[in-house]
Design a protein around this motif. Structure first.
Motif, PDB file in Angstrom:
ATOM      1  N   LEU A  26       0.961  -1.073   0.064  1.00 33.54           N
ATOM      2  CA  LEU A  26       0.097  -0.025   0.089  1.00 33.54           C
ATOM      3  C   LEU A  26       0.856   1.183  -0.037  1.00 33.54           C
ATOM      4  CD1 LEU A  26      -3.074   0.902   0.199  1.00 33.54           C
ATOM      5  CD2 LEU A  26      -2.700   1.016   2.610  1.00 33.54           C
ATOM      6  N   THR A  27       2.055   1.309   1.072  1.00 32.84           N
ATOM      7  CA  THR A  27       2.812   2.359   1.019  1.00 32.84           C
ATOM      8  C   THR A  27       3.421   2.474  -0.485  1.00 32.84           C
ATOM      9  OG1 THR A  27       3.284   1.950   3.135  1.00 32.84           O
ATOM     10  CG2 THR A  27       4.794   3.234   1.983  1.00 32.84           C
ATOM     11  N   PHE A  28       3.792   1.606  -1.263  1.00 34.11           N
ATOM     12  CA  PHE A  28       4.536   1.613  -2.281  1.00 34.11           C
ATOM     13  C   PHE A  28       3.514   2.259  -3.498  1.00 34.11           C
ATOM     14  CE2 PHE A  28       5.568  -0.030  -6.694  1.00 34.11           C
ATOM     15  CZ  PHE A  28       6.815   0.513  -7.023  1.00 34.11           C
ATOM     16  N   PHE A  29       2.272   1.965  -3.668  1.00 34.96           N
ATOM     17  CA  PHE A  29       1.376   2.391  -4.692  1.00 34.96           C
ATOM     18  C   PHE A  29       0.937   3.661  -4.116  1.00 34.96           C
ATOM     19  CE2 PHE A  29       1.036  -2.217  -5.895  1.00 34.96           C
ATOM     20  CZ  PHE A  29       1.563  -2.026  -7.016  1.00 34.96           C
ATOM     21  N   VAL A  30       0.455   4.194  -2.827  1.00 35.38           N
ATOM     22  CA  VAL A  30       0.537   5.303  -2.704  1.00 35.38           C
ATOM     23  C   VAL A  30       1.522   6.337  -2.806  1.00 35.38           C
ATOM     24  CG1 VAL A  30      -0.405   6.899  -0.565  1.00 35.38           C
ATOM     25  CG2 VAL A  30      -1.551   4.717  -0.931  1.00 35.38           C
ATOM     26  N   SER A  31       2.707   6.129  -2.675  1.00 36.00           N
ATOM     27  CA  SER A  31       3.948   7.160  -2.770  1.00 36.00           C
ATOM     28  C   SER A  31       4.209   7.113  -4.156  1.00 36.00           C
ATOM     29  CB  SER A  31       4.895   6.390  -2.167  1.00 36.00           C
ATOM     30  OG  SER A  31       5.698   5.141  -2.719  1.00 36.00           O
ATOM     31  N   ASN A  41       9.984   5.070  -4.019  1.00 38.70           N
ATOM     32  CA  ASN A  41       8.769   4.219  -3.644  1.00 38.70           C
ATOM     33  C   ASN A  41       9.255   3.013  -3.067  1.00 38.70           C
ATOM     34  OD1 ASN A  41       7.221   6.327  -4.828  1.00 38.70           O
ATOM     35  ND2 ASN A  41       7.200   4.991  -6.755  1.00 38.70           N
ATOM     36  N   GLY A  42      10.148   2.397  -3.596  1.00 32.89           N
ATOM     37  CA  GLY A  42      10.642   1.120  -2.937  1.00 32.89           C
ATOM     38  C   GLY A  42      11.398   1.230  -1.773  1.00 32.89           C
TER      39      GLY A  42
END
Length: 77
Positions: A26-31, A41-42
């Protein structure tokens, strides 16, 4: 020989397992909505995974575990 594991321990383990999978993704796609740099992002996703892991370790060490006396185990033997 089966060990009787408390239900609260199983619930916490399942919660943190779900969080370890979903929170970094979720953090990856939101960022990705804010920056197109996949390295950032990673890195944020890795940071999110470490936050979940650190929270699990803190909760595991702060959990109250009933201590049994050595006398009881010696009597059973």
């Amino acid at each position: 020989m089966a060990v009787d594991v408390p239900t609260s321990v199983i619930v916490k383990l399942m919660f943190f397992t779900l969080a370890m999978v979903s929170f970094p993704v979720l953090t990856f796609f939101v960022s990705q909505q804010y920056t197109s740099n996949t390295l950032v992002n990673g890195g944020l996703a890795a940071l999110a995974a470490n936050v979940v892991l650190f929270a699990y370790v803190i909760m595991a060490f702060s959990e109250d575990v009933p201590q049994s006396d050595g006398k009881e185990s010696k009597k059973q033997q």
